[in-house]
Design an enzyme around this catalytic site. Sequence first.
Site, PDB file in Angstrom:
ATOM      1  N   LYS A   1     -70.254  55.094  -5.229  1.00 33.34           N
ATOM      2  CA  LYS A   1     -71.567  54.672  -5.485  1.00 33.34           C
ATOM      3  C   LYS A   1     -71.492  52.974  -5.185  1.00 33.34           C
ATOM      4  O   LYS A   1     -72.430  52.500  -4.560  1.00 33.34           O
ATOM      5  CB  LYS A   1     -71.730  54.531  -7.150  1.00 33.34           C
ATOM      6  CG  LYS A   1     -73.012  53.857  -7.581  1.00 33.34           C
ATOM      7  CD  LYS A   1     -73.014  53.377  -8.912  1.00 33.34           C
ATOM      8  CE  LYS A   1     -72.113  51.926  -9.182  1.00 33.34           C
ATOM      9  NZ  LYS A   1     -72.315  51.561 -10.510  1.00 33.34           N
TER      10      LYS A   1
ATOM     11  N   GLU B   1     -64.216  49.259 -15.424  1.00 31.53           N
ATOM     12  CA  GLU B   1     -64.847  50.460 -15.424  1.00 31.53           C
ATOM     13  C   GLU B   1     -64.002  51.478 -15.718  1.00 31.53           C
ATOM     14  O   GLU B   1     -64.271  52.828 -15.907  1.00 31.53           O
ATOM     15  CB  GLU B   1     -65.544  50.652 -14.128  1.00 31.53           C
ATOM     16  CG  GLU B   1     -64.874  50.860 -12.664  1.00 31.53           C
ATOM     17  CD  GLU B   1     -65.430  50.577 -11.573  1.00 31.53           C
ATOM     18  OE1 GLU B   1     -65.242  51.410 -10.652  1.00 31.53           O
ATOM     19  OE2 GLU B   1     -66.097  49.629 -11.340  1.00 31.53           O
TER      20      GLU B   1
END
Length: 438
Positions: free
Chosen positions: A30, A326
């Site tokens: 992404k 993350e």
Amino acid sequence: MTVNPAHTALWPAPHASGAVDATVHVPGSKSVTNRALVLAALASEPGWLRRPLRSRDTLLMAEALRTMGVEIEEGVGPEGTGEFWRVIPAGLRGPATVDVGNAGTVMRFLPPVATLADGTVRFDGDPRSYERPLHGVIDALRALGARIDDDGRGALPMTVHGGGALEGGPVEIDASSSSQFVSSLLLSGPRFNQGVEVRHTGSALPSMPHIRMTVDMLRAVGAQVDTPESGGEPNVWRVTPGALLGRDLTIEPDLSNAQPFLAAALVTGGKVVIPDWPSRTTQPGDRLREIFTDMGGSCELTDYGLVFTGSGAVHGIDVDLGEVGELTPGIAAVAALADSPSTLRGVAHLRLHETDRLAALTKEINELGGDVTETADGLHIRPRRLHGGVVHTYEDHRMATAGAIIGLAVEGVQIENVATTAKTLPDFPDLWTGMLGA
């Protein structure tokens, strides 16, 4: 008010009956896909993105650029080459309305692009997007000459009054709440009249690998970027004005999205192969090789990809995740199944992500019988015997995958709104059950 049934549906997380042995093809990154879309839209010639990630966040980015006049053609290449997007830059224009969803890259990377449009661009999104910090981008753009209406919130919704150009130059920002504040200005910097000099003035910057990714991708399309690593001043990045080249780019697999599958090998004492794992990358997920090895696994990087093998034991870890925040939800899930305590540090900024991830992880693991305590900048996790129950996801994709990891070892775990994984990892439930041979 109607409620999307997918948001309340419960998905029974599959329980592993034995050691996992699977090859998992992880979709594209992404972070790389959305940066590549922005750079291609700002280039002086068409470019190609091959094997782009098609997820909620990337489709929002592509559609937002289309609303501002960029042409993005989609197609499928010869067998084995996968899908492609051809990006044809055009004069950016308004009026346009951008739906950012809850995508940090869209809400932060596109306002600088919008200042280059001829006309107004309104930004709106999911309710949670209103709570996520945007002040660093808004204040910096105003200092560089942009006109932005946000009613003083420093957050969405807001309107950028594009003037077709932006003067640019030096600007000071506090990007301690998100490294995306820096990346957003650097990505558009080559198109500003004076380029841009971004000086970070706050406390330690989180997620530095993402800034390095931005710099590498800028240089790959011809931009001149001076960084602290290349001999410049600490916490200062300079981008020289100039044209950007169109590029033919094949998107790497998303290494952060490989995390739950590697965790499955670790938790079950099995083996998982991730094809096309790059030998060199700026993706934060590459650090999983080191972290999960320290937690009891072993890995080998081959010409085909990464081979990760669990040992049958899972060990606790004391680790600073400030650069790779993350990864925290997945590491916390594994730590809850370990044979010794763990301390995860350096991630206070996770309180401002898709949800307050520190509070969410604490609540959800503890409700399954765990013993997790929030610290000032992270989590302390003492393993306990866990039991089944519902894992709430708070519309956060990484909470869903963290719950799935626990479900491998704990019977009766159900994931609320597993569909939220489509934000970055389309078809996660099918990939997960496929890994287990179901």
